[in-house]
Design an enzyme around this catalytic site. Structure first.
Site, PDB file in Angstrom:
ATOM      1  N   ASP A   9       6.471  44.507 -11.165  1.00 22.64           N
ATOM      2  CA  ASP A   9       6.414  45.925 -10.798  1.00 22.64           C
ATOM      3  C   ASP A   9       6.532  46.005  -9.281  1.00 22.64           C
ATOM      4  O   ASP A   9       5.993  45.155  -8.568  1.00 22.64           O
ATOM      5  CB  ASP A   9       5.070  46.523 -11.261  1.00 22.64           C
ATOM      6  CG  ASP A   9       5.128  48.056 -11.319  1.00 22.64           C
ATOM      7  OD1 ASP A   9       5.619  48.680 -10.347  1.00 22.64           O
ATOM      8  OD2 ASP A   9       4.666  48.615 -12.324  1.00 22.64           O
ATOM      9  N   ASP A  10       7.259  47.029  -8.785  1.00 18.00           N
ATOM     10  CA  ASP A  10       7.428  47.135  -7.336  1.00 18.00           C
ATOM     11  C   ASP A  10       6.232  47.792  -6.669  1.00 18.00           C
ATOM     12  O   ASP A  10       6.108  47.769  -5.456  1.00 18.00           O
ATOM     13  CB  ASP A  10       8.709  47.918  -7.008  1.00 18.00           C
ATOM     14  CG  ASP A  10       8.694  49.294  -7.642  1.00 18.00           C
ATOM     15  OD1 ASP A  10       8.389  49.370  -8.855  1.00 18.00           O
ATOM     16  OD2 ASP A  10       8.960  50.283  -6.940  1.00 18.00           O
ATOM     17  N   MET A  55      11.441  51.041 -13.788  1.00 18.73           N
ATOM     18  CA  MET A  55      11.881  51.660 -12.532  1.00 18.73           C
ATOM     19  C   MET A  55      11.561  50.771 -11.342  1.00 18.73           C
ATOM     20  O   MET A  55      10.410  50.691 -10.926  1.00 18.73           O
ATOM     21  CB  MET A  55      11.147  52.981 -12.356  1.00 18.73           C
ATOM     22  CG  MET A  55      11.486  54.003 -13.417  1.00 18.73           C
ATOM     23  SD  MET A  55      12.772  55.076 -12.824  1.00 18.73           S
ATOM     24  CE  MET A  55      11.843  56.027 -11.644  1.00 18.73           C
ATOM     25  N   ASP A 330      23.656  -6.087 -53.915  1.00 24.99           N
ATOM     26  CA  ASP A 330      24.467  -6.127 -52.698  1.00 24.99           C
ATOM     27  C   ASP A 330      25.926  -5.850 -53.060  1.00 24.99           C
ATOM     28  O   ASP A 330      26.502  -6.498 -53.932  1.00 24.99           O
ATOM     29  CB  ASP A 330      24.326  -7.505 -52.033  1.00 24.99           C
ATOM     30  CG  ASP A 330      24.989  -7.547 -50.665  1.00 24.99           C
ATOM     31  OD1 ASP A 330      24.264  -7.531 -49.644  1.00 24.99           O
ATOM     32  OD2 ASP A 330      26.246  -7.580 -50.618  1.00 24.99           O
ATOM     33  N   ASP A 347      30.560   4.603 -45.512  1.00 24.88           N
ATOM     34  CA  ASP A 347      29.382   5.459 -45.727  1.00 24.88           C
ATOM     35  C   ASP A 347      29.496   6.238 -47.035  1.00 24.88           C
ATOM     36  O   ASP A 347      28.516   6.384 -47.768  1.00 24.88           O
ATOM     37  CB  ASP A 347      29.220   6.445 -44.561  1.00 24.88           C
ATOM     38  CG  ASP A 347      28.662   5.773 -43.312  1.00 24.88           C
ATOM     39  OD1 ASP A 347      28.344   4.561 -43.387  1.00 24.88           O
ATOM     40  OD2 ASP A 347      28.540   6.451 -42.273  1.00 24.88           O
ATOM     41  N   GLU A 373      24.327  -2.817 -46.915  1.00 25.82           N
ATOM     42  CA  GLU A 373      24.702  -2.435 -48.278  1.00 25.82           C
ATOM     43  C   GLU A 373      23.782  -3.108 -49.286  1.00 25.82           C
ATOM     44  O   GLU A 373      24.175  -3.377 -50.408  1.00 25.82           O
ATOM     45  CB  GLU A 373      26.171  -2.765 -48.575  1.00 25.82           C
ATOM     46  CG  GLU A 373      26.879  -3.608 -47.548  1.00 25.82           C
ATOM     47  CD  GLU A 373      26.502  -5.091 -47.663  1.00 25.82           C
ATOM     48  OE1 GLU A 373      25.552  -5.487 -46.941  1.00 25.82           O
ATOM     49  OE2 GLU A 373      27.132  -5.814 -48.449  1.00 25.82           O
TER      50      GLU A 373
HETATM   51  P1  GH3 Z   1      29.538 -10.039 -49.730  1.00 24.40           P
HETATM   52  O1  GH3 Z   1      30.333  -9.766 -50.938  1.00 24.40           O
HETATM   53  O2  GH3 Z   1      29.319 -11.487 -49.483  1.00 24.40           O
HETATM   54  O3  GH3 Z   1      28.258  -9.277 -49.740  1.00 24.40           O
HETATM   55  O4  GH3 Z   1      30.407  -9.538 -48.499  1.00 24.40           O
HETATM   56  P2  GH3 Z   1      30.195  -8.257 -47.616  1.00 24.40           P
HETATM   57  O5  GH3 Z   1      31.425  -7.944 -46.886  1.00 24.40           O
HETATM   58  O6  GH3 Z   1      29.671  -7.133 -48.486  1.00 24.40           O
HETATM   59  O7  GH3 Z   1      28.995  -8.675 -46.691  1.00 24.40           O
HETATM   60  P3  GH3 Z   1      28.821  -8.734 -45.127  1.00 24.40           P
HETATM   61  O8  GH3 Z   1      27.340  -8.928 -44.921  1.00 24.40           O
HETATM   62  O9  GH3 Z   1      29.742  -9.736 -44.503  1.00 24.40           O
HETATM   63  O10 GH3 Z   1      29.239  -7.306 -44.577  1.00 24.40           O
HETATM   64  C1  GH3 Z   1      28.461  -6.185 -44.757  1.00 24.40           C
HETATM   65  C2  GH3 Z   1      29.083  -5.074 -43.936  1.00 24.40           C
HETATM   66  O11 GH3 Z   1      28.368  -3.849 -44.115  1.00 24.40           O
HETATM   67  C3  GH3 Z   1      29.058  -5.340 -42.459  1.00 24.40           C
HETATM   68  C4  GH3 Z   1      28.497  -4.077 -41.836  1.00 24.40           C
HETATM   69  O12 GH3 Z   1      29.294  -3.645 -40.764  1.00 24.40           O
HETATM   70  C5  GH3 Z   1      28.547  -3.069 -42.949  1.00 24.40           C
HETATM   71  N1  GH3 Z   1      27.504  -2.062 -42.867  1.00 24.40           N
HETATM   72  C6  GH3 Z   1      26.183  -2.237 -42.689  1.00 24.40           C
HETATM   73  N2  GH3 Z   1      25.550  -1.023 -42.672  1.00 24.40           N
HETATM   74  C7  GH3 Z   1      26.504  -0.058 -42.831  1.00 24.40           C
HETATM   75  C8  GH3 Z   1      26.492   1.352 -42.902  1.00 24.40           C
HETATM   76  O13 GH3 Z   1      25.463   2.014 -42.814  1.00 24.40           O
HETATM   77  N3  GH3 Z   1      27.663   2.000 -43.081  1.00 24.40           N
HETATM   78  C9  GH3 Z   1      28.835   1.305 -43.196  1.00 24.40           C
HETATM   79  N4  GH3 Z   1      29.951   1.999 -43.363  1.00 24.40           N
HETATM   80  N5  GH3 Z   1      28.887  -0.023 -43.119  1.00 24.40           N
HETATM   81  C10 GH3 Z   1      27.737  -0.717 -42.945  1.00 24.40           C
HETATM   82 MG    MG Z   2      27.804  -7.304 -49.364  1.00 22.29          MG
END
Ligand code: GH3
Ligand code: MG
Length: 458
Positions: A9-10, A55, A330, A347, A373
């Protein structure tokens, strides 16, 4: 909660008067005699709420308000415009400039403190959201502030508890341009509706014929299902004492009859925003709790959760002499998927893989992504044979149908290798069982992949 109120306020005597009143109510007061000073204080983050005189020579209150609301670092600071009684048009101009509410000179204490408190509440939830937003950004997760910033406080669900038809008509015609409005004249019915409907704000008349409106306010604030709803009282100017009492028992703010349309809209909007921010805050607590135990990519549990749960599941099964089995899965040659189709395709495969595993397991089974994986499934009350059947079902389901990648524009074949083990009488810990499942998995890989290998039972 000691909020910092900036008084702009002024006229020095006005500033001093407000400073004295607010300090007596334990607010910290900062003052500015012109718009430029006020903007600087707000930009330095030294004000939680601004009481802004219209104002002023040089830059008037509307312009200060507009600049505050357009500034990235100041837009969230609530602004109350202090207008003259004989200038009702100023309220509309204030709303256009982005003001959150109004006070009319000469200032009435009840209104002053109610407005400041109501907006300080709003500010404290937005501040908390902002803090979370900064933390979230550091962690690289969805930003709750982005959603909050776009919160307009419009399209609220409003319940009006009032038994005078002429009043309800006026309120409803003013509010329904921006909100969804429902009217209830019967106080008992109103409480039922408030508990069952998902309202953002409830307007309660303090002048109902056969019921004390304050009792409704108190019930709304104490019932579990209405506790977070904003409560706005509607009263006569002479009813000051009951309005004060209402504020004490938790009503958020009030309106004086005859209700000014712009005040009504501003006050309801503030309440709708506060209610929604509060909800968003709760959701963000919920999601950060989930985040601690969930894997973000697949929605499966994460390794941390598996590590803490597996031990307990193992001990329970040993204690009750029940069977317990686990699978270690795996994806085969997953690196090739990444190398050939890209990380995003990888992914997509992981998400789909997780869904298929989930579809083959029960609710009581614990499914977690251990990293990369590799997925682990713990199956309570399950024999080695039954676990093998589950593993085989997963293996088939993965192999049977190609996985779509690149947003359904392509599909690729994926296979999985699985090691299976179950708890043995001599196992000292879950880790021993897991070691056998891991060994079985390696044998599956060695033997050519896309297969299930079972560790020997004891
Ligand atoms: P194996 O049949 O002997 O299991 O061979 P592989 O290729 O599945 O196994 P390896 O451990 O050589 O490779 C796994 C790959 O998964 C390597 C890594 O970059 C990838 N990876 C790990 N986490 C993620 C993820 O969150 N997203 C993606 N897109 N890739 C991922
Ligand atoms: Mg694998």
């Amino acid at each position: 909660m000691s909020a910092r109120v900036l008084v702009v306020d002024d006229i020095v005597t006005n500033v001093k008067l407000l400073e004295a009143k607010l300090s007596a109510e334990y607010f910290d007061v900062v003052t500015a005699l012109n718009g430029i000073e006020a903007l600087a204080i707000c930009e330095r983050g030294e004000a939680d709420i601004v009481l802004l005189d219209v104002m002023m020579p040089g830059m008037d209150g509307f312009e200060v308000c507009r600049r505050l609301k357009n500034g990235a670092t100041t837009a969230h600071i609530p602004v109350v415009m202090v207008t003259a009684l004989d200038q009702p048009g100023d309220r509309l101009k204030g709303l256009d400039a982005g003001a959150d509410d109004f006070l009319t000179k000469p200032l009435d204490d009840t209104a002053l403190f109610a407005r400041v408190r109501s907006l300080v509440r709003l500010k404290s939830v937005t501040d908390e959201l902002r803090n979370r937003a900064f933390a979230s950004r550091r962690l690289g997760i969805a930003d709750p502030l982005a959603a909050a910033a776009s919160e307009t406080g419009l399209n609220g669900r409003i319940l009006v508890i009032e038994d005078r038809p002429t009043v309800t008509e006026r309120l409803s015609s003013a509010l329904s341009a921006f909100h969804i409005v429902e009217i209830e004249a019967d106080p008992h019915q109103a409480l039922v509706r408030a508990a069952e409907g998902d309202y953002d704000s409830v307007l309660v008349s303090l002048d109902l014929k056969a019921y004390d409106g304050l009792r409704i306010c108190s019930q709304l604030r104490s019932l579990e299902r209405t506790r977070n709803v904003s409560v706005l009282m509607l009263g006569e100017a002479e009813d000051r004492a009951r309005i004060l009492r209402g504020l004490e028992i938790g009503a958020h703010d009030f309106l004086i009859r005859p209700v000014d349309r712009n005040e009504l809209l501003a006050r309801v909007r503030t309440q709708v925003r506060r209610k929604r921010f509060t909800e968003r805050l709760r959701d963000s607590v919920q999601s950060s709790m989930e985040m601690a135990v969930m894997d973000q990519l697949t929605g499966l549990h994460n390794r941390r959760f598996m590590d803490s749960r597996m031990g307990t599941m193992f001990d329970e099964s040993a204690l009750r002499a029940r069977s317990l089995a686990m699978l270690v899965l795996d994806v085969d040659r997953f690196k090739v998927v990444n190398d050939t189709w890209g990380h995003d395709a990888g992914d997509e495969v992981l998400r789909e893989f997780a869904d298929r595993v989930r579809a083959c397991t029960r609710g009581i089974d614990l499914v977690a992504r251990m990293g990369g994986e590799e997925v682990v499934v713990v199956l309570p009350d399950t024999s080695l044979d039954a676990a093998c059947a589950v593993a085989e079902r997963i293996r088939e389901r993965v192999e049977a149908e190609p996985f779509s990648i690149h947003r359904n524009t392509r599909s690729i074949t994926v296979t999985v290798s699985i090691g299976v083990a179950s708890r043995r009488a001599g196992d000292a810990s879950a880790a021993e069982m897991m070691k056998r499942a891991d060994d079985a998995l390696y044998r599956a890989k060695d033997a050519g992949r896309n297969r299930v290998i079972v560790a020997n039972a004891a």
